[in-house]
Scaffold this motif. Structure first.
Motif, PDB file in Angstrom:
ATOM      1  N   UNK A  71       6.153   8.024  -7.546  1.00  0.00           N
ATOM      2  CA  UNK A  71       5.927   9.442  -7.258  1.00  0.00           C
ATOM      3  C   UNK A  71       4.602   9.908  -7.837  1.00  0.00           C
ATOM      4  N   UNK A  72       3.565   9.127  -7.598  1.00  0.00           N
ATOM      5  CA  UNK A  72       2.238   9.478  -8.039  1.00  0.00           C
ATOM      6  C   UNK A  72       1.924   8.887  -9.413  1.00  0.00           C
ATOM      7  N   UNK A  73       0.641   8.882  -9.744  1.00  0.00           N
ATOM      8  CA  UNK A  73      -0.493   9.399  -8.973  1.00  0.00           C
ATOM      9  C   UNK A  73      -0.808   8.535  -7.748  1.00  0.00           C
ATOM     10  N   UNK A  74      -1.674   9.041  -6.885  1.00  0.00           N
ATOM     11  CA  UNK A  74      -2.005   8.341  -5.648  1.00  0.00           C
ATOM     12  C   UNK A  74      -2.694   7.018  -5.957  1.00  0.00           C
ATOM     13  N   UNK A  75      -2.138   5.961  -5.377  1.00  0.00           N
ATOM     14  CA  UNK A  75      -2.741   4.632  -5.509  1.00  0.00           C
ATOM     15  C   UNK A  75      -3.345   4.157  -4.184  1.00  0.00           C
ATOM     16  N   UNK A  76      -2.870   4.721  -3.073  1.00  0.00           N
ATOM     17  CA  UNK A  76      -3.325   4.310  -1.739  1.00  0.00           C
ATOM     18  C   UNK A  76      -3.816   5.545  -0.990  1.00  0.00           C
ATOM     19  N   UNK A  77      -5.001   5.439  -0.400  1.00  0.00           N
ATOM     20  CA  UNK A  77      -5.550   6.516   0.430  1.00  0.00           C
ATOM     21  C   UNK A  77      -5.835   5.960   1.819  1.00  0.00           C
ATOM     22  N   UNK A  78      -5.241   6.605   2.832  1.00  0.00           N
ATOM     23  CA  UNK A  78      -5.489   6.247   4.232  1.00  0.00           C
ATOM     24  C   UNK A  78      -6.182   7.421   4.895  1.00  0.00           C
ATOM     25  N   UNK A  79      -7.356   7.202   5.470  1.00  0.00           N
ATOM     26  CA  UNK A  79      -8.078   8.245   6.190  1.00  0.00           C
ATOM     27  C   UNK A  79      -7.923   8.027   7.688  1.00  0.00           C
ATOM     28  N   UNK A 125       1.239   7.225  -1.984  1.00  0.00           N
ATOM     29  CA  UNK A 125       0.450   6.980  -0.775  1.00  0.00           C
ATOM     30  C   UNK A 125       0.044   8.336  -0.190  1.00  0.00           C
ATOM     31  N   UNK A 126      -1.238   8.493   0.112  1.00  0.00           N
ATOM     32  CA  UNK A 126      -1.748   9.722   0.710  1.00  0.00           C
ATOM     33  C   UNK A 126      -2.436   9.368   2.031  1.00  0.00           C
ATOM     34  N   UNK A 127      -1.991  10.003   3.109  1.00  0.00           N
ATOM     35  CA  UNK A 127      -2.608   9.832   4.428  1.00  0.00           C
ATOM     36  C   UNK A 127      -3.293  11.147   4.767  1.00  0.00           C
ATOM     37  N   UNK A 128      -4.602  11.113   5.045  1.00  0.00           N
ATOM     38  CA  UNK A 128      -5.346  12.366   5.136  1.00  0.00           C
ATOM     39  C   UNK A 128      -6.403  12.336   6.224  1.00  0.00           C
TER      40      UNK A 128
END
Length: 419
Positions: A71-79, A125-128
């Motif tokens: 539940x965080x912090x963000x380890x993966x960023x998908x753009x 995981x953050x998808x942005x």
């Protein structure tokens, strides 16, 4: 080969099974082993090839192996370039990782930012989309200091939409040491330069060129411009279909065509650029669930719609490039199913017809619909000429002139087309 070959954690295997995946696609077979090793990857694959799972599955496995906080912090960023694609990727991570407890957040414009800020702070995981993400970073309300995996999905599309400066600014906010994955349908010079800058000794996986999927059949329907609407109605009446995705060149035509089809009983909706996010999401959700069997869209939706039940793609207007044709019809014939691509063509479309045939590497049949009257005159020619002399009072009580709709007409259809 099946997914057991990759020895995924049992929780991920449960997600694979619940999604109905059985056999890895070529891009999955090629990319998953490389991503699992932690290597940078450049993937050349068009839409509809299963590339989201090709990076989502090994990323989830690496998070489990690293015992990363769920539940965080963000380890993966998908753009991703569009809201629709960002939501699609987010849903894939959620579905595949449901049993893992790993949380995923999506970030895009058009909706309130506070819920997204809270979600990012509690997600691994953050998808942005680049624009909204950079805005939040500049406000200082989120940080990406712990990201160790960056994914650029549909990188060519992001560059086409002008996101390259934002992407560069976001990358400067990330830790230098990280795994980088870049996926693109094409490899123009700008993408190659970006890849050379951010990828370190990458593994290149290429499983498809720009040719459409072999599971899709193609047909041209020569027809006069003014008869396209009637031909479409006739085909929808006579063709056995599940969900139909129709592409037009302009947003106004998409909206008007969807409303007309909805009025005559086809459960139609539309998707175009200047809708609110809530309207867009209602249209997409309704199409995916089958509440709407017909969606009319502009090319902004070509890479964002993910609906397995699409059996037909109709090019009401032929696209401007053969590559756009490939992206449009990539919405059907997916996951081992067959699909049909129908294109309405006029005499002006002959050069593009030849380009499409080159990319398909076959001559496409020219079809006609039996019983359809192709000799109908344009409405303008059928209308009698107005009388030369008219009383100045003759139109005094009229509520509308020729070419104008009466006040209030079509309101019910508008509500239905956007419900």
């Amino acid at each position: 080969m099946n997914f057991d070959h990759f020895s995924f954690d049992g929780r991920i295997a449960s997600g694979i099974k619940s999604c109905g995946y059985e056999t890895p696609t070529p891009i999955q077979q090629a990319a998953i082993p490389e991503v699992l090793t932690g290597r940078d990857v450049m993937g050349l694959a068009q839409t509809g090839t299963g590339k989201t799972a090709a990076f989502a599955l090994p990323i989830l496995q690496r998070l489990i192996d690293a015992e990363a906080p769920k539940q965080g912090p963000a380890r993966v960023l998908v753009l991703a370039p569009t809201r629709e694609l960002a939501l699609q990727i987010h849903e894939n991570f959620v579905e595949l990782g449901r049993q893992t407890g790993i949380r995923c957040a999506s970030v895009f414009g058009g909706v309130g930012q506070n819920p997204q800020i809270k979600a990012v702070r509690r997600s691994t995981v953050v998808v942005a989309c680049p624009g909204r993400l950079l805005d939040l970073l500049n406000q200082g309300v989120i940080t990406l200091d712990s990201v160790d995996t960056l994914v650029l999905d549909e990188a060519d599309r992001m560059l086409d939409m002008g996101f390259l400066p934002d992407i560069k600014r976001i990358i400067k906010r990330l830790p230098v040491k990280r795994q980088n994955l870049l996926f693109s349908a094409t490899m123009p010079n700008d993408i190659r330069k970006l890849a050379d800058k951010i990828l370190r000794n990458p593994a290149t996986v290429q499983v498809a060129n720009t040719a459409p999927a072999a599971s899709v059949s193609h047909a041209f329907y020569p027809v006069a411009q003014h008869l396209k609407g009637k031909l479409l109605e006739a085909l929808l009446q006579t063709t056995n279909h599940e969900s139909v995705l129709i592409f037009t060149r302009t947003k106004h035509r998409a909206k008007n065509l969807a409303r007309k089809l909805d009025r005559i009983g086809h459960d139609a909706t539309f998707l175009q650029g200047n809708m609110s996010q809530n309207q867009r999401q209602r249209a997409l959700d309704g199409f995916r669930k089958g509440d709407f069997r017909v969606m009319v869209a502009t090319d902004i939706a070509a890479r964002g719609i993910d609906c397995d039940r699409i059996t037909h793609v109709v090019n009401f207007d032929v696209p401007d490039t053969a590559e756009t044709y490939t992206h449009r019809i990539g919405r059907t014939g997916r996951a081992g199913r067959t699909g049909t691509a129908l294109s309405f063509v006029t005499g002006e479309d002959k050069p593009m017809m030849r380009s499409i045939e080159r990319i398909v590497d076959a001559r496409i049949a020219r079809n006609t619909l039996e019983g359809f009257d192709y000799d109908q005159k344009s409405p303008a020619r059928n209308q009698p000429r107005p009388a030369k002399a008219r009383s100045p009072r003759s139109d005094a009580g009229s509520n509308h002139r020729q070419g104008q709709k009466p006040s209030g007409r079509g309101r019910s259809s508008r509500r239905r087309a956007q419900r």
